[in-house]
Design an enzyme around this catalytic site. Structure first.
Site, PDB file in Angstrom:
ATOM      1  N   LYS A 168       0.885  -1.171   0.000  1.00 47.43           N
ATOM      2  CA  LYS A 168       0.000   0.000   0.000  1.00 47.43           C
ATOM      3  C   LYS A 168       0.918   1.214   0.000  1.00 47.43           C
ATOM      4  CE  LYS A 168      -1.841   3.026   1.965  1.00 47.43           C
ATOM      5  NZ  LYS A 168      -1.621   4.455   1.600  1.00 47.43           N
ATOM      6  N   GLU A 241       8.853   1.161  11.275  1.00 44.95           N
ATOM      7  CA  GLU A 241       9.994   2.039  10.967  1.00 44.95           C
ATOM      8  C   GLU A 241       9.442   3.455  11.024  1.00 44.95           C
ATOM      9  OE1 GLU A 241      13.124   1.068  10.427  1.00 44.95           O
ATOM     10  OE2 GLU A 241      12.743  -1.091  10.440  1.00 44.95           O
ATOM     11  N   CYS A 275      13.611  10.382   7.456  1.00 44.70           N
ATOM     12  CA  CYS A 275      13.572   9.933   8.855  1.00 44.70           C
ATOM     13  C   CYS A 275      14.942  10.045   9.501  1.00 44.70           C
ATOM     14  CB  CYS A 275      13.052   8.506   8.928  1.00 44.70           C
ATOM     15  SG  CYS A 275      14.033   7.359   7.968  1.00 44.70           S
ATOM     16  N   GLU A 371       9.700  15.889  15.515  1.00 45.14           N
ATOM     17  CA  GLU A 371      10.263  15.751  14.180  1.00 45.14           C
ATOM     18  C   GLU A 371       9.726  16.892  13.297  1.00 45.14           C
ATOM     19  OE1 GLU A 371       8.789  12.417  11.835  1.00 45.14           O
ATOM     20  OE2 GLU A 371      10.849  11.911  11.294  1.00 45.14           O
TER      21      GLU A 371
HETATM   22  P1  NAD Z   1       2.032   8.475   7.626  1.00 43.36           P
HETATM   23  O1  NAD Z   1       2.073   7.733   8.910  1.00 43.36           O
HETATM   24  O2  NAD Z   1       1.114   9.617   7.510  1.00 43.36           O
HETATM   25  O3  NAD Z   1       1.660   7.485   6.415  1.00 43.36           O
HETATM   26  C1  NAD Z   1       2.418   6.342   6.137  1.00 43.36           C
HETATM   27  C2  NAD Z   1       1.557   5.342   5.412  1.00 43.36           C
HETATM   28  O4  NAD Z   1       0.541   4.870   6.293  1.00 43.36           O
HETATM   29  C3  NAD Z   1       0.823   5.910   4.200  1.00 43.36           C
HETATM   30  O5  NAD Z   1       0.865   4.964   3.163  1.00 43.36           O
HETATM   31  C4  NAD Z   1      -0.598   6.103   4.718  1.00 43.36           C
HETATM   32  O6  NAD Z   1      -1.588   6.062   3.718  1.00 43.36           O
HETATM   33  C5  NAD Z   1      -0.726   4.918   5.639  1.00 43.36           C
HETATM   34  N1  NAD Z   1      -1.771   5.033   6.666  1.00 43.36           N
HETATM   35  C6  NAD Z   1      -2.349   6.152   7.168  1.00 43.36           C
HETATM   36  N2  NAD Z   1      -3.269   5.823   8.122  1.00 43.36           N
HETATM   37  C7  NAD Z   1      -3.258   4.484   8.225  1.00 43.36           C
HETATM   38  C8  NAD Z   1      -3.959   3.540   9.050  1.00 43.36           C
HETATM   39  N3  NAD Z   1      -4.831   3.933   9.956  1.00 43.36           N
HETATM   40  N4  NAD Z   1      -3.674   2.223   8.907  1.00 43.36           N
HETATM   41  C9  NAD Z   1      -2.753   1.808   8.013  1.00 43.36           C
HETATM   42  N5  NAD Z   1      -2.057   2.645   7.196  1.00 43.36           N
HETATM   43  C10 NAD Z   1      -2.314   3.964   7.310  1.00 43.36           C
HETATM   44  O7  NAD Z   1       3.534   8.896   7.326  1.00 43.36           O
HETATM   45  P2  NAD Z   1       4.089   9.760   6.108  1.00 43.36           P
HETATM   46  O8  NAD Z   1       3.694  11.184   6.339  1.00 43.36           O
HETATM   47  O9  NAD Z   1       3.738   9.134   4.818  1.00 43.36           O
HETATM   48  O10 NAD Z   1       5.663   9.592   6.303  1.00 43.36           O
HETATM   49  C11 NAD Z   1       6.426  10.435   7.105  1.00 43.36           C
HETATM   50  C12 NAD Z   1       6.831   9.735   8.381  1.00 43.36           C
HETATM   51  O11 NAD Z   1       7.488   8.514   8.084  1.00 43.36           O
HETATM   52  C13 NAD Z   1       7.832  10.536   9.178  1.00 43.36           C
HETATM   53  O12 NAD Z   1       7.511  10.478  10.554  1.00 43.36           O
HETATM   54  C14 NAD Z   1       9.138   9.818   8.918  1.00 43.36           C
HETATM   55  O13 NAD Z   1      10.116   9.994   9.910  1.00 43.36           O
HETATM   56  C15 NAD Z   1       8.690   8.409   8.825  1.00 43.36           C
HETATM   57  N6  NAD Z   1       9.667   7.616   8.097  1.00 43.36           N
HETATM   58  C16 NAD Z   1      10.362   6.635   8.756  1.00 43.36           C
HETATM   59  C17 NAD Z   1      11.346   5.908   8.085  1.00 43.36           C
HETATM   60  C18 NAD Z   1      12.154   4.828   8.765  1.00 43.36           C
HETATM   61  O14 NAD Z   1      12.730   4.015   8.058  1.00 43.36           O
HETATM   62  N7  NAD Z   1      12.251   4.789  10.086  1.00 43.36           N
HETATM   63  C19 NAD Z   1      11.589   6.170   6.750  1.00 43.36           C
HETATM   64  C20 NAD Z   1      10.861   7.166   6.125  1.00 43.36           C
HETATM   65  C21 NAD Z   1       9.894   7.871   6.800  1.00 43.36           C
END
Ligand code: NAD
Length: 518
Positions: A168, A241, A275, A371
Site C-alpha cells: 500500500k 519504521e 527519517c 520531528e
Molecule cells: P504516515 O504515517 O502519515 O503514512 C504512512 C503510510 O501509512 C501511508 O501509506 C498512509 O496512507 C498509511 N496510513 C495512514 N493511516 C493508516 C492507518 N490507519 N492504517 C494503516 N495505514 C495507514 O507517514 P508519512 O507522512 O507518509 O511519512 C512520514 C513519516 O514517516 C515521518 O515520521 C518519517 O520519519 C517516517 N519515516 C520513517 C522511516 C524509517 O525508516 N524509520 C523512513 C521514512 C519515513
C-alpha cells in the site's frame, strides 16, 4: 489522512509539488478490493514458497534488469511525484535496490539455510537444528518521502524468503506506486506474488485488518500506533519504521569543513524530509560560532528548484508538512532561537521552503522535541561532548546519529554511548545504504530491524527442531520418578557447576531404574 473504511469508486488527485498541476487520478482500493487482492496473494503463496530460492533469486535478477533498463524514466517519474532532484531519485531511490539485490543474491542462501545448533549434555544422543520458513502474505505500507526504496527494499526482502507481498504505497506519491506495479509486472512475477493497492489511510487500515500474516509499516509514530493496535486484535506481528530526531555531535577536534558540508547534506537532502535527517546539531562551545559560520556559507550555495532545474533541493512534497515546519520555526523564534538564514517559504511558486539554520536552540523548543521533516538545521551549543551525549539520549526518538572527531577511538567510544539504531563516525546518513548493516530504531523510532541478515529473517518464522535417534525405550526424565530424585539432584549440581562429565553417572543410573521398570 482518512482511516475509515474506503468507499467504492473514490479517487486520489495527484498534483505536482513543483507546479501544482494535476498529474493524474488514481482509484482508491476499497476494503472489498483489498480483501480480494490479499486472497490472490494468499493463493500465490504456496507455489512461490515451494519454487525454491534459486527460482526466486532469478526473478529478483529480472527486477534488477528492469530497474537498469528503466532507470532514467523511473527517476523522472519519481521526481515528478515527489519534486525531488533527479540526482536524488537516482542515488537515494533507485541505486539502493540493485545494491540490496546483489547483496542478497550472494548472502540469502546462507542467511536462510537450516543450521545445526548445540545441544546440552543432558540431552545425550540428540541433535538440534534451526530452520526458517516464510510467514505467508506480507502487507507493506510505505510513506511518501522515499516512496520507491522504502517500498521496494522490504518487498524484495520478503519475496526472497518465499513470501508474497501486498504493497500500500502512500496516497501522496501514487505515481511511484504505479512504477512499482509496472516494474514487478515487467519482471514477469507470477500472478498474485506482488500486488499493489493504491489508496489512503483507509486502504492501509483495510490491509492491516485483512488476512495478511505480517505488517511492515514505515511512516509516522501516530499511524504506527494505530497499525499496532489493529494488528493486536488478530494478533499478527508488525514491524514499525518510524520517525527520528537525529543528533550530530561535533567535537572540538572535528574536521569542521567536512562536518559542515555533511550537516547541510544530511539535514537538507530531500528538503529534510527524511527519517534519518540531521535534526539536532550539538556543537561544543570552542568551535560553535565558527561552525555556524561554515554552515551558513554552505547553505548559501544551495540551489532550490524543481527536477528540471538541476537544483540541490526540491519542494516540500506533502504540502500539509509546511504547517509543521512554520509552526516549529515560529515557536523556536518566540522562545529565543536565532534565525541565521532562511526561516520562511521560498519566494517562488510551488511548496518550496528556504533552507534554514537556527542557532541558540534549546531543549524546551518544539523544534527540538518533535520531528520537523523540513529543511531546517537546529544548532545547540554544548559545553562538551558528555553534555551532547546526555542530551542526544534524553529524547523520545532513537533512530540515527553521527559523531565527529579526528580521534577515531574517541568517535567509536561516543558512538557506543548513543541510544539509537545506527551511528556514523565522521559521516552522515550513508550507513543506511550498506545492505549488510541492519537498520531500524529504538524508542518512538520503531520496533524491529531490516537490511542485512535481519532484513530477510524479519519475514521468516524460525522453527526449532530436535532429533533423537529413537533407539532406546526411555529417557532418564520420563516416568517413573520413584527412586530418581537423588540422582537428579546430583546431575543438577554437576550441570550448574559446569562439571559436565559429572552429569553422565546420575543419568545412567536413572536410565537403569527405567529399564528395571521395563
Ligand atoms: P504516515 O504515517 O502519515 O503514512 C504512512 C503510510 O501509512 C501511508 O501509506 C498512509 O496512507 C498509511 N496510513 C495512514 N493511516 C493508516 C492507518 N490507519 N492504517 C494503516 N495505514 C495507514 O507517514 P508519512 O507522512 O507518509 O511519512 C512520514 C513519516 O514517516 C515521518 O515520521 C518519517 O520519519 C517516517 N519515516 C520513517 C522511516 C524509517 O525508516 N524509520 C523512513 C521514512 C519515513
Amino acid at each position: 489522512m482518512k482511516d475509515e473504511k474506503p468507499e467504492e469508486n473514490r479517487t486520489i488527485t495527484k498534483r505536482s509539488p513543483v507546479t501544482g498541476e494535476v498529474l493524474g487520478e488514481f482509484a482508491v482500493c476499497s476494503e472489498r478490493q483489498v480483501r480480494q487482492v490479499v486472497a490472490k496473494a494468499r493463493a500465490a503463496f504456496r507455489p512461490w514458497a515451494d519454487a525454491g530460492l534459486k527460482h526466486r533469486l532469478a526473478a529478483m535478477d529480472r527486477v534488477k534488469n528492469v530497474i537498469l533498463q528503466n532507470a532514467e524514466q523511473y527517476a523522472r517519474r519519481i521526481s515528478d511525484d515527489t519534486g525531488k532532484p533527479l540526482f536524488d531519485s537516482l542515488i537515494t531511490e533507485l541505486v539502493s535496490v540493485p545494491l540490496f539485490l546483489d547483496h542478497y543474491r550472494k548472502k540469502a542462501r546462507k542467511i536462510l539455510a537450516p543450521r545445526k545448533i548445540p545441544t546440552p549434555i543432558v540431552f545425550q544422543h540428540k541433535k538440534s537444528y534451526l530452520e526458517f520458513f516464510p510467514m505467508g502474505v506480507i502487507g507493506i505500507i510505505s510513506p511518501w518521502n522515499f516512496p520507491f526504496q522504502l517500498s521496494v527494499i522490504p518487498m524484495i526482502s520478503a519475496l526472497i524468503g518465499g513470501n508474497t507481498v501486498v504493497l500500500k504505497p502512500s496516497e501522496i506519491t501514487p505515481i511511484t506506486g504505479e512504477i512499482i506495479r509496472e516494474m514487478f509486472s515487467e519482471a514477469r512475477m507470477p500472478e498474485g506474488v506482488v500486488e499493489v493497492v493504491q489508496g489512503d489511510g483507509s486502504t492501509g487500515s483495510a490491509l492491516v485488518n485483512s488476512d495478511v500474516d505480517k505488517i511492515f509499516f514505515t511512516g509516522s509514530v501516530a499511524t504506527g500506533r494505530k497499525v499496532m493496535e489493529a494488528a493486536a486484535s488478530r494478533p499478527i506481528p508488525v514491524e514499525l519504521e518510524l520517525g527520528g530526531k537525529d543528533a550530530m555531535i561535533i567535537c572540538s577536534d572535528a574536521n569542521l569543513e567536512r562536518a559542515a558540508k555533511a550537516a547541510v547534506w544530511g539535514g537538507l537532502l530531500n528538503a529534510g524530509q527524511m527519517c534519518i535527517s540531521v535534526e539536532r546539531i550539538f556543537a561544543v562551545e570552542q568551535i560553535h560560532d565558527h561552525f555556524v559560520e561554515l554552515l551558513q556559507s554552505e547553505v548559501q550555495r544551495l540551489k532550490l528548484g524543481g527536477p528540471q532545474e538541476d537544483a540541490d533541493m526540491g519542494p516540500i512534497t506533502f504540502s500539509r508538512q509546511m504547517d509543521t515546519i512554520i509552526r516549529h520555526i515560529n515557536d523556536a523564534k518566540s522562545s529565543g532561537a536565532k534565525i541565521i538564514t532562511g526561516g520562511h517559504q521560498a519566494d517562488r511558486p510551488g511548496t518550496f521552503f528556504a533552507p534554514t539554520i537556527l542557532a541558540d536552540v534549546t531543549v524546551d523548543m518544539e523544534i527540538y522535541r518533535e520531528e520537523t521533516f523540513g529543511p531546517v538545521l537546529p544548532v545547540i551549543k554544548v559545553k562538551d561532548e558528555d553534555e551532547a551525549i546526555r542530551l542526544a539520549n534524553d529524547h523520545k526518538y532513537g533512530l540515527n546519529a553521527s559523531v565527529w572527531s579526528a580521534d577515531l577511538k574517541r568517535g567509536r567510544r561516543l558512538a557506543s554511548r548513543l541510544e539509537c539504531g545506527q551511528v556514523m563516525v565522521n559521516d552522515v546518513v550513508s550507513s543506511v545504504s550498506n545492505p549488510a548493516l541492519p537498520f531500524g530504531g529504538i524508542k518512538n523510532s520503531g520496533i524491529g530491524r531490516y537490511h542485512g541478515p535481519d532484513g530477510l529473517l524479519a519475514f521468516m518464522h524460525s522453527k526449532a527442531i530436535m532429533v533423537d535417534p529413537g533407539k532406546v525405550k526411555h529417557e532418564p526424565f520420563w516416568f517413573p520418578y520413584a527412586g530418581k530424585y537423588d540422582d537428579a539432584l546430583q546431575a543438577f549440581r554437576a550441570l550448574v557447576q559446569g562439571r559436565l562429565l559429572g552429569v553422565i553417572g546420575p543419568l545412567k543410573r536413572m536410565n537403569k531404574i527405567n529399564r528395571h521398570h521395563g
